[in-house]
Structure formats: C-alpha cells, structure tokens
Enzyme design. Structure first.
Site, PDB file in Angstrom:
ATOM      1  N   HIS A  51      44.709  84.640  37.476  1.00 20.98           N
ATOM      2  CA  HIS A  51      44.591  85.994  36.711  1.00 20.98           C
ATOM      3  C   HIS A  51      43.358  85.776  35.942  1.00 20.98           C
ATOM      4  O   HIS A  51      43.440  85.268  34.696  1.00 20.98           O
ATOM      5  CB  HIS A  51      45.805  86.322  36.134  1.00 20.98           C
ATOM      6  CG  HIS A  51      45.841  87.578  35.298  1.00 20.98           C
ATOM      7  ND1 HIS A  51      45.616  89.000  36.091  1.00 20.98           N
ATOM      8  CD2 HIS A  51      45.814  87.848  34.022  1.00 20.98           C
ATOM      9  CE1 HIS A  51      45.561  90.037  35.307  1.00 20.98           C
ATOM     10  NE2 HIS A  51      45.501  89.371  33.978  1.00 20.98           N
ATOM     11  N   ASP A  53      41.113  87.772  33.662  1.00 16.75           N
ATOM     12  CA  ASP A  53      40.785  88.889  32.969  1.00 16.75           C
ATOM     13  C   ASP A  53      39.070  88.924  32.769  1.00 16.75           C
ATOM     14  O   ASP A  53      38.647  88.243  32.360  1.00 16.75           O
ATOM     15  CB  ASP A  53      41.226  88.948  31.418  1.00 16.75           C
ATOM     16  CG  ASP A  53      42.668  88.928  31.426  1.00 16.75           C
ATOM     17  OD1 ASP A  53      43.306  89.977  32.168  1.00 16.75           O
ATOM     18  OD2 ASP A  53      43.445  88.167  30.950  1.00 16.75           O
ATOM     19  N   ASP A 175      49.132  92.632  35.631  1.00 12.57           N
ATOM     20  CA  ASP A 175      49.036  92.502  34.352  1.00 12.57           C
ATOM     21  C   ASP A 175      49.246  93.719  33.441  1.00 12.57           C
ATOM     22  O   ASP A 175      49.479  93.742  32.212  1.00 12.57           O
ATOM     23  CB  ASP A 175      47.973  91.268  33.801  1.00 12.57           C
ATOM     24  CG  ASP A 175      48.231  91.230  32.394  1.00 12.57           C
ATOM     25  OD1 ASP A 175      49.267  90.831  31.930  1.00 12.57           O
ATOM     26  OD2 ASP A 175      47.465  90.844  31.799  1.00 12.57           O
ATOM     27  N   HIS A 418      42.108  95.921  32.189  1.00 14.55           N
ATOM     28  CA  HIS A 418      43.128  96.513  31.306  1.00 14.55           C
ATOM     29  C   HIS A 418      43.235  95.614  30.037  1.00 14.55           C
ATOM     30  O   HIS A 418      44.146  96.213  29.362  1.00 14.55           O
ATOM     31  CB  HIS A 418      44.601  96.105  32.154  1.00 14.55           C
ATOM     32  CG  HIS A 418      44.604  94.653  32.609  1.00 14.55           C
ATOM     33  ND1 HIS A 418      44.136  93.979  34.025  1.00 14.55           N
ATOM     34  CD2 HIS A 418      44.878  93.327  32.063  1.00 14.55           C
ATOM     35  CE1 HIS A 418      44.279  92.709  33.887  1.00 14.55           C
ATOM     36  NE2 HIS A 418      44.834  92.396  32.626  1.00 14.55           N
TER      37      HIS A 418
HETATM   38 ZN   LIG Z   1      45.221  90.479  32.076  1.00 13.73          ZN
END
Ligand SMILES: [Zn+2]
Ligand SMILES: *[C@@H]1O[C@H](CO)[C@@H](O)[C@H](O)[C@H]1NC(C)=O
Ligand SMILES: *[C@@H]1O[C@H](CO)[C@@H](O)[C@H](O)[C@H]1NC(C)=O
Length: 991
Positions: A51, A53, A175, A418
């Site tokens: 994941h 970001d 997420d 996000h």
């Molecule tokens: Zn995230």
C-alpha cells in the site's frame, strides 16, 4: 519559459497498439489466469500487495526515492525493482499494483528490455493492476469530476502501455476513511466488476462478521439501476496479513524454518497456526473462498523475504491435504478472488446506503477530515476549475498542447489521494501538494495564453495578443498585475454550456469606466473592500475598492471587458451607496428579502417570488472545544486531523456581541457581521440573485488558552425537519440522513455530535412541506443537522494534539507566523421542495465550473482594442438543454476528443428536468468540424462500451445485475440520450 518542451516526454513511451504483444507466452491475464481453488476445500487466496500512499508522512517524491527515511522508511522505486525480480523467479507468484502515480515514474526510468519483461508479467497475469487510478482517491471529500479524471489518467497510461491485460477490473480502496455510494457507481461505470476495501464502522463490521455479510451487492445509484451495482467486499484486518504471518523486513514474525535438522524447525507449528487463522477468518465470510492480504504500507522493498516464506507456507500447508486438511492455499489476486466468488453461484445481500461516517473506536470517528485543511480543500477544487477551463480552451483553439496540461492533471491526480485533499498528511506534505497544484496551474496558464492568442485574434490581425494573468487571489480582492494601471482587460471564460449571469468583482485603486464587448459603458458599483479582507495576512494589495458589475457570459465562450481609468477623478461619486452601522437593516432585491436586527442577527430570509419566509432563531459562528487526550484508550481519544471529537455536544458562540455594517449598492446589498478579531461573515445578495451568499472569514483561531477549537457556521430555523437531513456524495447524488441512525445496522451512539457528521462536498439541506433550505459549499466541509431545523457546517479547525493515526502532528495550520486564516462561501437557497432542485442542481455545476477570468494589459485604446481583438465568442451556435452538463472536453489529438456529458438531475426531483433528455453532440463541435466517428466508452475512457462485459451477480431477492446497454448505433447518428444522473463518455473523431 517554454513548458511544453519539458512535458512532451511524458507519454513519449506511448505505443500506438493498444494490445501490447506478449513475448513467448500465451495471453493469459485477467480471469483466464485464475486459480479457482477446489470446491470441497477452504480456498485461501494469498494476495501479495503493497500500500503505497501517494504522499502522507513524506511527499510523493520522498516516498518514491526513499528520501527522508528518518521520517518513515519507505522507497517505492525499490519495491517495484524488487517485486519484478521476485516474480520472475517463480511463475506461481502474483502481485498487484495500484498507484499509477508511482508506477508511471518507475516505468519511465526503465530500459526497453525491462519494460518488455514487465509487459510479459502483465500479459501472464503475474503482475496485475487493480483500481489503476493515479492515486487511491479519498471518497469523502473528493468531487466526482476529479475522481473520474484521476482514474482516467491512470487508465490511459495502462491502456497505452499494456493494452487489455493492463485494464483494471476492480476497485481497491483498502485505506480510505469511509466509502461513498457515488464512488461505487462511478466504478461500476468504469467497467469494474467489484470493489474491496478495509475500513468500515466497527459496529457495522462486527455485525457483518457475525452474519457472514462481509460481501454484498452495493446498489451504487438510486437513479441508474443495475448498471450502477457493484459487488463489494470488506477485507479483514483493514489490509494486513493475519497475526504472526507478516514476512516483510518491517515485521518481526518468525520465518518459516523448514530444515528439520535445525533446532528451530517450526513448520508444523506455523502450518497449524495458519490453518487456525484461515478458519477464523472464514467465520465471517459466506463462501469457501477467503482472501488474505499479504502486505501493508510500503512493504516488499525486499520482496524475496515475503515470497520465499510464502512459497514455503503454500507448499507446507497444502501438503497437509493428504492428511485430510481442508485448507487449500495459493497465490492469487483480488480479481481472481472476485471471480471465484462469482463462480460460486450464490445470491448476495444488497446495500443501498453508504459507509459514512466510520468509527474506528467508540470515540474515534473519522469526521474531522471532512474539514481538515480547508484552504487546501478549496485550492484543490479551484485547481479543477482551471483544469477544465484549460482543456476546453486547448480544444477549441485547436493548439494541441495537451502535454502542457499534463502537470495540472497529474497534480490533481495526486491531490485526490486519501491523505492529500483529505487533509490527513503532515504539514510539509500538504505544502508539497499545494506547490504541485500551483506549478500545474502555471503550466495551464501557458496553455490558456496560447489558446487566447488564437481565440482573441480577429482574422487578418497580426498584433500580438497581450499576456493573460490569472488573479488567483481574487477571493481576497487582490490582483496585483492590474493594480494602478490606466487600462486593462478582463476576459472571462464560461465553461458551462448555458450562458451565465454573474456579478464580477474587480479590486481597484481608482475609478474606471468599463466597456462591454459590444461597446456599451457598463454601470458599476464602486465599493470599499471590507477591513476583514484587508487584514488577511498576506493580503498585500493597495486596492481599497472593488468594482462590481453584472455580466452575461456566453455559453462555452468568453467576453472581454475593457477598463479605462477615469480621466477626471473628480467625477461625481455615485450617491446611491448607503452604509449603516449597527442599525437594523433589510437587504432586498426582486427575489429575496433578508432582515437583520441592530445586533447583527440574521432574523429571516424571504423568498419573495414564492412568498415563503424562513425565520432564524440563530445564525452565525460557533465553536466546539476539541477533546484533548493521550489516545491510550478510546475514552482518551483526541480530536485531530482524522477524528472530530468535541469535548461537549454544545458549541459556544464565537462572540456574544457583534457589529453589523450594511451596505446598499446597485449590484449588491450586504451585511458585514464582525464577531471579533478572528471571525466574521458577510451576507450578500446580488442584483437579480435568487441565492444568498455568505462569506465567512475565520482565523487565526486562538489557541493561547491551550484549547483546540473547531469552528462551525450554524443556521437554526423553524423548519420541521424531523431528524432528517440530506447530504450529497462527491458533488452528485444526495442521500437521506437521519440523526442518531444508520440504515443498515442497529446503531449505538457513543459520540452524539461526531457520529452525526457527514461529508458535504457540495450541499446539505433540510425541509418540511413548504420550505427547503439548501446550503451549497465552495469546497468539502463536514456538516450535520444536530437539531430539527438546524444545519451546521464546520469551516475551520485548529487542534493541539495528534489523534494517533500516524500523522504525528496536531491539526494546527499556520501562515505568515500566525494561525491560518481561511475564507470561503456558503450559498443559501430557500425554495419550496419541489422547485429546489431546479436551482441547486444548476448552481452546483456552476460552482465547480465557474467562469474563469484572466486579466491583460493591452496598452491600446478601447477603439483600437475592439478593432484588433475579438471580444466575445461562443463555441455553441445552438443552445443545449438545461439539464445537460459538459463534464469533460479534452482534445487527445488534433481530430480526436474525449467528451463526457451528463444529466445532472436525479429522478423525481423536478417535474420537467428529471426526465431523460436528448441532444445532438455535433452542436459541441460545430466550430471544430463534422463528427466522423463516435465511440461510446466506459467512464474511465479506456474501453469501448460495447466491449465491456461485467460479471453478473444475483441478489437474495433474485434480482440480476445483468444489464445490457442500449445498442449504440452511433455511426448513423450523433444524437445522445441521457437519463437522470447518467454520464456518457465518448471518443469523438472529426472528419
Ligand atoms: Zn493509505
Ligand atoms: C469474526 O468473528 C469471529 C467470532 O467472534 C472471530 O473469531 C473472528 O476473528 C472475526 N473475524 C474477523 C476477521 O474479525
Ligand atoms: C446456479 O444456481 C441456480 C439456482 O440456485 C441453479 O439453477 C443453477 O443451475 C446454478 N448454476 C450453476 C452453473 O451451478
């Protein structure tokens, strides 16, 4: 500067064939590459994933390179390097990748040989892209226009580089802090077959786990039927591996030690623990398939460590099948897991509401981020406005500078992440997002200038077109390029397909006469700029006044207004402007009447056309005290960037006394209400307007008392709203909300205020039989109706404690050495319920696609200017229906365009405009050429709609998601039909 030179490389690696040829391998991607397990076993789909970001604790660049590992060890380039090698070592291994913002950077740095290797992995289904947006977008505070764009951007890259095997088949939103029905609907229209995510309310989660309803069919739209349904699965543990099975370098779990000669041999214990974990997880799921997400944030930098252990785990767990074990485990992807569920041939429960708000603990509800970083939230929305205008200008001037628009598209794609527009990033990362948007706008301004060089020039005129300036501080009445000039022009582009009437405000240091495009002198008000605006830190303008005048800008076109300083400064003052101080006052135009008392209270609004009055028992600015705790237990949960947790449910008035100044001019009547040195609102009605504009200015929020404060604007009326209010999703469909209630489970209230907060990306309303009060916002805010008749919107917040979800900073923004000052607007509409949609639907479209003004200094007289330059122009030669909005107008190459048109009303909202509508797409192109070919595409723009085949799901009421698009016979006709809330995407090729 010639930005175009820098940007042409961006898609330089584009391959013209959409279907990259596989090398030495059968084309075996997507569902064809799936292991569907065994019918009599518990099939465990092992899904290796990372994941990544697109900015959070570090900037996107820092994450990519692995810079500032002292903040967080994370380096995406090495993750991709490492995973590719590990995939090559064993053809069984699988990996998914999500964030194209990162993948695209990596891809551009690879050799052709490596690119071909990766293509082969993709063609064999070993590396698979899921979601495939530029980022994993937030769902609460994002706008549908930008969600679609950011997915389109990723989808375009994947299609160009990988063809059909690179086309994502599902949404992977593991997420984000809540999930929007609108996003589900958009994903369904992108052709996705499913959606997986990891964060839902803990009460919802417990109930679903108990009743095996972790997976469902989500009815994404109350307007669009089966085409908007999306299979949706909640994955366990958010997105982490089962306990003790994390094999990443970040983890301390035991490796699989499989040499029986060694003392530490642990295979039997590990196998048993895994089988227990699998059975435990399976209790919440309805089929004999479960998915285990093997990875987490920025994992797989050393992919070998993960894969080597997983290879062994798979081998030893499956070896127990000969001893009667029912656990069957294998490498898989979410796509294959989804396909296996589809093949199970069972029925699924449905869901029609959404997943907002989400509480992670009884006192930690993810509603603070609906408002966190209000200035960034506005800047993001404003940047989209510029992006859409720039695309239109690029297309209609046919300058084919799409590459120079890419930096803004890219910055917007990143901003949807996000932890970006959501406001949940560290301060230096928020600054980086804003800088990216700013640089994107600079590049867009280059395109705007190139476009106007063509659009403003009359035929046979060769004088250069003067440079156009964007005045990005117009919201605080500052425009330095025109300051003190003797003449200047203002050119305003209207990006909507209806002409628009607007009041324009221009900050000036002296008086000007204004010439309209047709040469008339325009009457304007000359009004003082209010002190609270002048006092905003960073406001450096010496303009003391603004000119206000009414305009009508043609549809999809521009007008230019010419300003010339009045030679004789002694010209009579316009005596019609009247100002009162601390007196009761009435603002009134032909449609509206607002009454204020002498203490600055808004007492009532009347809609004079409909003869309805809305009394206010209170209206204005209040604040909640932020809860301050050490986060050690749920009851000590602090309010912060993510969570909104007030100390008490009762907000305090920002001040008990107020000053009111009312100003009556021809174009505007306004009441400035000053609460104290850090809070005010100015309530305005413009000439001819049906909406009331409320500008709020808040900050620096004082914290010297050691108390965090969360500021709301509240509207308390006598509407009998009966615990019910309505909020939009991503600027589009509206959902009904009930106080202290959740439609899909028996809700226990722990936080009476925060638990009733919802994201308000564009509007909120309450109503009774006669009256509906709709409030539109200029950015996403958190909002609620805490009492019948009341609406509140949180506009700014400043907290002193971190809320323990990782960001490690309080939500404490500063600028110019002080707490950040933010200003923004609410737009109030008072109408009977049956006529409300007619206005608020249209206003909302005009808010996110506002007219965009640019200033220039032509240095020629008006007479000469009008000879040389075109002063008005419209792309439309015929009108288009009121209920149609042009969402995207993007030129792909000189004859090819990507166009999205939408119906922006919902069913049964308006007697006339909630019906299907038909129009000829050719009208949009009349200035550009005849349409030769029209291909309808999926919403993401990456697949012809007639090639879209979605999996079919059956509900527990035996409804089938099967949906057949009406046969598009487009080569014979360019007439398009849209039903309520429908968006259609076309690739248009001109002759
Ligand atoms: Zn995230
Ligand atoms: C679901 O509930 C069961 C029984 O309480 C529990 O053992 C299991 O861990 C839960 N599953 C998840 C994924 O939380
Ligand atoms: C799927 O289920 C339906 C009804 O439950 C049944 O009629 C049908 O034969 C099943 N199809 C397959 C392929 O098993």
């Amino acid at each position: 500067m010639h930005p175009v030179i820098y940007y042409t490389i961006i898609f330089a690696a584009v391959i013209s064939t959409c279907h990259g040829t596989p090398i030495n391998s059968p084309n075996n991607c997507g569902y064809d590459a799936c292991n569907l397990g065994q019918p009599d076993k518990l099939n465990v789909h092992i899904v290796p994933h990372t994941h990544d970001d697109v900015g959070w604790l570090k900037t996107v660049d820092q994450y990519y390179y692995g810079a500032r590992n002292d903040i967080q060890h994370a380096a995406v380039q090495f993750i991709l390097d490492s995973v590719i090698q590990a995939l090559l070592e064993n053809p069984d291994r699988r990996f998914i990748y999500v964030e194209i913002a990162f993948f695209w950077r990596w891809w551009l740095q690879q050799t052709e040989e490596m690119q071909n290797t990766v293509r082969q992995l993709v063609n064999q289904g070993r590396l698979e892209f899921v979601s495939g947006g530029w980022s994993m977008n937030d769902e609460g505070v994002t706008h549908y226009n930008s969600i679609i764009d950011q997915h389109g951007l990723g989808a375009e890259f994947l299609r160009d580089q990988f063809g059909e095997c690179g086309r994502p088949k599902l949404g992977w939103q593991i997420d984000p802090f809540g999930h929007s029905r609108q996003v589900a609907s958009l994903f369904a229209h992108m052709g996705f077959d499913g959606l997986f995510f990891g964060r839902v309310d803990l009460q919802d989660y417990a109930e679903r786990n108990k009743t095996k309803q972790m997976e469902m069919l989500w009815k994404g739209s109350s307007n669009l039927g089966e085409e908007s349904w999306l299979f949706t699965g909640i994955i366990p543990r958010t997105y982490t591996p089962p306990e003790s099975f994390c094999f990443d370098v970040f983890c301390d779990d035991e490796p699989i030690k499989d040499d029986p000669q060694l003392h530490d041999y642990n295979v039997p214990e590990r196998v048993q623990a895994f089988m227990n974990a699998a059975h435990d997880q399976a209790t919440g799921y309805a089929t004999n398939h479960i998915m285990m997400t093997m990875g987490s944030d920025f994992q797989y930098e050393n992919a070998n460590q993960w894969y080597k252990n997983l290879d062994k785990l798979i081998r030893y767990v499956n070896a127990q099948q000969v001893n009667g074990s029912d656990v069957n485990i294998f490498y898989s992807t979410p796509t294959c897991y989804l396909y296996a569920l589809n093949k199970v041939n069972r029925t699924w429960t449905t869901k029609t509401d959404d997943f907002f708000p989400v509480s992670l603990n009884p006192h930690g509800i993810l509603t603070g981020y609906f408002t966190s970083r209000p200035a960034l939230k506005r800047y993001e929305r404003y940047s989209n406005n510029i992006l859409q205008v720039t695309r239109q200008l690029n297309a209609f001037s046919n300058i084919t500078l799409r590459n120079a628009i890419f930096p803004l598209s890219e910055a917007m794609g990143i901003a949807q992440h996000h932890d970006a527009v959501s406001g949940t990033e560290k301060q230096h990362v928020a600054n980086d997002y804003a800088q990216r948007l700013s640089q994107g706008i600079d590049s867009a301004l280059y395109v705007i200038n190139e476009a106007y060089k063509k659009l403003l020039s009359k035929e046979n005129q060769s004088l250069p077109v003067p440079t156009q300036y964007l005045c990005q501080f117009s919201n605080i009445s500052e425009c330095l390029p025109i300051e003190g000039q003797d003449s200047f022009t203002l050119t305003i582009w209207n990006p909507t397909i209806q002409s628009i009437e607007n009041i324009i405000r221009v900050p000036v240091t002296k008086k000007y006469t204004i010439q309209s495009p047709t040469g008339e002198t325009i009457a304007a008000d000359f009004v003082s700029i209010s002190l609270p605006i002048k006092n905003i830190p960073g406001q450096t303008s010496s303009a003391q006044y603004e000119l206000l005048f009414g305009t009508q800008i043609p549809a999809l076109g521009f007008n230019t207004y010419y300003f010339e300083a009045k030679a004789d400064a002694t010209i009579e003052e316009k005596s019609t402007i009247r100002v009162t101080q601390n007196e009761a006052c009435v603002l009134q135009n032909e449609h509206l009447r607002l009454e204020f008392d002498d203490r600055g209270n808004l007492n009532s609004i009347t809609n004079r056309d409909k003869n309805i009055t809305l009394p206010f028992s209170a209206q204005g600015l209040y604040w909640y005290t932020s809860f301050q705790g050490n986060n050690s237990l749920p009851e000590f949960q602090s309010s912060g960037a993510y969570f909104f947790r007030p100390l008490t449910p009762n907000p305090l008035p920002v001040s008990n006394s107020r000053n009111i100044t009312c100003t009556y001019a021809d174009q505007v009547q306004k009441a400035l209400i000053i609460y104290n040195e850090w809070a005010c609102q100015e309530i305005r009605i413009y000439d001819g307007a049906r909406i009331t504009e409320i500008e709020w200015i808040v900050g620096p929020i004082p914290i010297e008392d050691g108390i965090g404060k969360e500021i709301i604007v509240r509207y308390d009326t006598d509407i009998q709203s009966d615990g019910t209010f309505y909020t939009d999703a991503n600027g589009r469909e509206v959902l009904e909300r009930k106080r202290d209630y959740r439609p899909s489970w028996n809700y226990t209230v722990y936080e009476s205020v925060s638990g009733n907060y919802y994201p308000i990306p564009s509007r909120i309303w309450i109503k009774d039989n006669q009256r509906q009060l709709t409030i539109l916002t200029d950015r996403s805010e958190g909002g609620s109706s805490m009492h019948d008749g009341s609406i509140e919107l949180m506009v700014h917040r400043r907290t002193l404690y971190d809320d323990s979800l990782g960001v490690g900073e309080p939500m404490n923004e500063t600028a110019y050495g002080k707490g950040l000052v933010v200003c923004g607007k609410h737009f109030l509409l008072l109408e009977p319920p049956e006529s409300s949609a007619f206005y608020h639907r249209n206003i909302a479209q005009h808010l996110f696609m506002s007219p965009m003004g640019t200033y220039a200094l032509p240095n020629v007289s008006y007479a000469n200017y009008s000879k040389i330059y075109r002063q008005t122009w419209s792309a439309l030669t015929e009108s288009l229906p009121y209920n149609v909005h042009l969402l995207t107008f993007d030129q792909s190459s000189s004859k090819v365009f990507l166009v999205r048109v939408e119906h922006y009303f919902e069913l049964n909202e308006d007697e006339t405009f909630s019906n299907a509508v038909q129009f000829d797409l050719q009208i949009l192109f009349n200035r550009l050429g005849r349409i030769a070919e029209l291909v309808e595409l999926t919403l993401g723009g990456n697949l012809p709609l007639n090639e879209m085949k979605r999996l079919v799901w059956i509900t527990n009421h035996n409804e089938s998601s099967h949906w057949k698009s009406t046969d598009p016979n487009f080569l014979t006709s360019t007439v398009v039909t849209l039903s309520p809330m429908e968006i259609k995407t076309f690739q248009v090729t001109l002759q």
